[in-house]
Motif scaffolding. Structure first.
Motif, PDB file in Angstrom:
ATOM      1  N   LEU A  45       1.545  54.558 -44.459  1.00  2.00           N
ATOM      2  CA  LEU A  45       0.616  53.289 -44.636  1.00  2.00           C
ATOM      3  C   LEU A  45      -0.248  53.294 -44.882  1.00  2.00           C
ATOM      4  N   LEU A  46      -1.166  52.357 -45.322  1.00  7.01           N
ATOM      5  CA  LEU A  46      -3.288  51.971 -44.797  1.00  7.01           C
ATOM      6  C   LEU A  46      -3.008  50.462 -44.347  1.00  7.01           C
ATOM      7  N   SER A  47      -3.605  50.473 -43.159  1.00  8.67           N
ATOM      8  CA  SER A  47      -3.683  49.331 -42.763  1.00  8.67           C
ATOM      9  C   SER A  47      -5.302  48.782 -42.421  1.00  8.67           C
ATOM     10  N   GLN A  48      -6.019  47.513 -42.166  1.00  8.51           N
ATOM     11  CA  GLN A  48      -7.468  47.760 -42.374  1.00  8.51           C
ATOM     12  C   GLN A  48      -7.411  47.482 -40.500  1.00  8.51           C
ATOM     13  N   SER A  49      -6.060  46.442 -39.981  1.00  5.59           N
ATOM     14  CA  SER A  49      -5.530  47.017 -38.840  1.00  5.59           C
ATOM     15  C   SER A  49      -4.410  46.480 -38.370  1.00  5.59           C
ATOM     16  N   MET A  50      -4.173  46.939 -37.769  1.00  3.01           N
ATOM     17  CA  MET A  50      -2.425  47.276 -37.039  1.00  3.01           C
ATOM     18  C   MET A  50      -2.218  46.058 -36.343  1.00  3.01           C
ATOM     19  N   ASP A  51      -3.772  44.948 -36.006  1.00  2.00           N
ATOM     20  CA  ASP A  51      -2.967  43.847 -35.118  1.00  2.00           C
ATOM     21  C   ASP A  51      -2.171  42.784 -36.094  1.00  2.00           C
ATOM     22  N   THR A  52      -2.076  42.725 -37.216  1.00  2.00           N
ATOM     23  CA  THR A  52      -1.072  41.661 -38.349  1.00  2.00           C
ATOM     24  C   THR A  52      -0.810  42.492 -38.733  1.00  2.00           C
ATOM     25  N   MET A  53       0.220  43.807 -38.351  1.00  2.00           N
ATOM     26  CA  MET A  53       1.459  44.143 -38.438  1.00  2.00           C
ATOM     27  C   MET A  53       2.249  44.009 -37.462  1.00  2.00           C
ATOM     28  N   LEU A  54       3.252  43.526 -38.977  1.00  2.00           N
ATOM     29  CA  LEU A  54       5.026  43.912 -37.185  1.00  2.00           C
ATOM     30  C   LEU A  54       5.262  44.666 -36.267  1.00  2.00           C
ATOM     31  N   PRO A  55       5.362  44.409 -34.974  1.00  2.00           N
ATOM     32  CA  PRO A  55       5.426  45.199 -34.361  1.00  2.00           C
ATOM     33  C   PRO A  55       6.721  46.485 -34.015  1.00  2.00           C
ATOM     34  N   THR A  56       7.290  45.953 -34.342  1.00  2.00           N
ATOM     35  CA  THR A  56       8.268  46.884 -34.912  1.00  2.00           C
ATOM     36  C   THR A  56       8.244  47.969 -36.180  1.00  2.00           C
ATOM     37  N   VAL A  57       7.437  47.057 -37.269  1.00  4.28           N
ATOM     38  CA  VAL A  57       6.966  48.750 -38.273  1.00  4.28           C
ATOM     39  C   VAL A  57       5.970  48.952 -37.671  1.00  4.28           C
ATOM     40  N   VAL A  58       4.750  49.399 -37.088  1.00  5.38           N
ATOM     41  CA  VAL A  58       3.976  50.348 -36.033  1.00  5.38           C
ATOM     42  C   VAL A  58       5.257  51.462 -35.115  1.00  5.38           C
ATOM     43  N   SER A  59       5.843  50.747 -34.960  1.00  8.70           N
ATOM     44  CA  SER A  59       6.044  51.068 -33.694  1.00  8.70           C
ATOM     45  C   SER A  59       7.262  52.468 -34.024  1.00  8.70           C
TER      46      SER A  59
END
Length: 322
Positions: free
Chosen positions: A144-158
């Motif tokens: 997964l590529l992103s510019q920022s993790m802040d706007t992502m769904l926290p459960t996906v990030v986890s």
């Protein structure tokens, strides 16, 4: 897709190589870095290595899998991305990716699904992906590529193994871009592009230096002399979100100068313009207009059908209001 390792990615690549060698690479890797930092090329090397039939910690470049990857025809590599710049990654694309994840490898090996702009997924798309990340199929890797993790769904990030490579120092970026272009590069070009080397290089190559100067000059002319509204509006509309971001940086620079600071000024090569604007505008007006600009950027990004010309001209005319 070009697989290329840039000097500033050596550390993160060595960490990934160690995990690959130990067969401990997580099934979902989340790489977060600014646009123009080379994260797509870095992700491509990882994907190519995972799919390679001979290499373990780096692609051999010779096998059938590597040749298919270089030709952008690898049947076990799927690249999910928005239909166009600025759009969200739709739920249909993610569902297609989920389907790929459960299919049998056509080359009898691993499968890789690369998700570009993972921070631009809608809620439905993010939830669709989450189900697959929670119960991942065997022999399948997600990048997964992103510019920022802040706007992502926290459960996906986890559910992901998170990586955030450091950008090189300004002096290193400056030398690299100048070495690539064989010309001197203004420091503010690097700062406008948040220190991302490839973005700074593209900024010069596509003529954005001239576009940026024209916009800043037209904006300063309008604010100081109350004339040229249509000209500056037209320039902003043509530059789209990029032009709004340039003005956002400029407004921040004005505030810093008004507060007596000269640290981290983006428009460091246009200090005379910044200082003139800092003298001409009340600090309260600059602060309120910066907040209004940030709201405008968010609104235009979220609702692409809005009349941007009208909204931008309204924002500009507030500078002339008492």
């Amino acid at each position: 897709m070009q697989a290329k390792l840039y000097p500033w990615h050596q550390e993160i690549w060595q960490n990934w190589q160690q995990l690959l060698g130990q067969e401990r690479l997580h099934h979902a890797v989340l790489l977060s870095a600014p646009k123009g930092s080379g994260k797509i090329e870095l992700a491509a090397i990882l994907a190519k290595t995972i799919l390679c039939k001979n290499g373990v910690t780096e692609p051999c470049g010779m096998c059938h899998s590597c040749q298919l990857f270089d030709a952008d025809t690898h049947p076990d590599f799927h690249w999910l991305k928005p239909e166009s710049e600025g759009k969200q990654l739709g739920v249909d694309a993610v569902r297609a990716g989920n389907q790929y994840a459960w299919e049998t490898s056509q080359l009898g090996g691993q499968r890789v699904i690369l998700i570009q702009n993972a921070d631009r997924m809608g809620e439905a798309a993010a939830n669709a992906l989450l189900k697959t990340l929670e119960e991942p199929p065997s022999h399948c890797h997600f990048i997964l590529l992103s510019q920022s993790m802040d706007t992502m769904l926290p459960t996906v990030v986890s559910r992901c193994n998170k990586w955030k490579p450091k950008l090189p120092e300004e002096a290193v970026v400056k030398r690299w871009v100048e070495g690539e272009l064989f010309e001197s590069v203004p420091l503010q070009v690097l700062r406008i592009n948040r220190g991302a080397p490839l973005a700074a290089k593209a900024f010069i190559e596509d003529g954005s230096v001239g576009k940026h100067k024209a916009l800043v000059d037209a904006f300063a002319e309008f604010v100081s002399k109350r004339q040229g509204l249509f000209s500056v509006t037209d320039l902003i509309v043509k530059a789209q979100q990029e032009g709004l971001q340039w003005l956002s940086f400029l407004m921040l620079d004005i505030i810093k100068v008004q507060q007596g600071s000269d640290e981290a000024i983006v428009h460091c090569d246009d200090m005379k313009t910044v200082q003139n604007l800092a003298s001409a505008l009340p600090q309260a007006k600059v602060m309120s207009q910066l907040m209004a600009l940030n709201r405008l950027k968010a609104e235009l990004s979220k609702h692409t059908g809005l009349n941007s010309e009208l909204l931008i001209s309204r924002w500009l005319t507030e500078f002339t209001a008492s």
